[in-house]
Write an enzyme that holds these catalytic residues in place. Sequence first.
Site, short mmCIF file in Angstrom:
data_model
loop_
_atom_site.label_atom_id
_atom_site.label_comp_id
_atom_site.label_asym_id
_atom_site.label_seq_id
_atom_site.Cartn_x
_atom_site.Cartn_y
_atom_site.Cartn_z
N ARG A 160 -18.83 33.04 46.62
CA ARG A 160 -17.17 33.45 46.77
C ARG A 160 -17.22 35.05 46.13
NH1 ARG A 160 -18.29 30.42 49.40
NH2 ARG A 160 -17.40 28.38 49.81
N SER A 211 -8.46 26.59 48.89
CA SER A 211 -8.66 26.23 47.55
C SER A 211 -8.43 27.50 46.74
CB SER A 211 -10.29 26.30 47.45
OG SER A 211 -11.06 25.40 48.28
N GLU A 281 -9.54 31.70 42.93
CA GLU A 281 -10.26 32.29 44.07
C GLU A 281 -9.44 33.00 44.83
OE1 GLU A 281 -12.04 30.05 47.96
OE2 GLU A 281 -12.83 29.41 46.14
#
EC number: 1.3.1.98
Length: 285
Positions: A160, A211, A281
């Site tokens: 990520r 998420s 995130e």
Amino acid sequence: MKVVEHLDLTLYNSYRIKAICKRAYFPDSENDIQTIYTSDDDVRKIVLGSGHNIILSKSTYDDYFIIFSGNFNRVTITGTEVVAEAGISMYDLSLHALAHELSGLELFYDIPSSLGGAVVMNAGASGEEIKDLLTKVRYYNPSSNQFADIQQDEMAFEYRNSFFQRNPHLIITKAWLSLKKGTKAAIKEKMEQNKATRWAKQPKEYPNAGSVFKRPKGFYVGALMDELQLKGYSIGGAKISEKHGGFIVNVNNATGDDILRIIKHAQDKVHERYGITLEVEQRII
């Protein structure tokens, strides 16, 4: 290029948070992007792709937004090479690949993101990531007023994370992907399997941005929320999903502040119990 004054951003963020920006640009070419950044306006400019994976923290922005959603989405396919502009959704891109019997994008059929956003975040799931398909990316650097290309092996991809995540002032305009030949039947089957798996686990019935936290090494965020009995915890119109503790959902006109307060509460509880610092995130604007 379309320009809108005082745009309501509700439909341009997947949490469906109501917010107004001073001005919104909808560029249709690289020349448009250059024009926006070389204008005389000394106003902060914020780039939005599909509006997923972001949290609008304010109700009013004195900033200009550059929105790629619904435009800047042309695609060219030659053999197994796909060249696409950054504004195309991963859903649409996967359908283009399917139509040309190209395999590799099946996972992204149900991952909500623009191509540009997917590259920035190195989007993926189940061990597959966008970095595995990329060969090259083109971007604009407002500081130098120049466009440049960067090869996949120069982008320093991590979980990520990417070169573009670490250099948020750079604006992705186009990407090159290398896919593999397949059959329509097999590609379509994998797309539907991925979609069914995600819909069974994720709270698709409420607005959300995917998420919230990066997965900490050795742990799963959903399991941590379960153990701490945080599923269903709510502030204002937002709450931690009962279906999947890694998601925050907008159940009743949530504000960005509602979401950020839930994030802080979850981080505090996880750190207090496990000594783990949950990293967000999603991009907070």
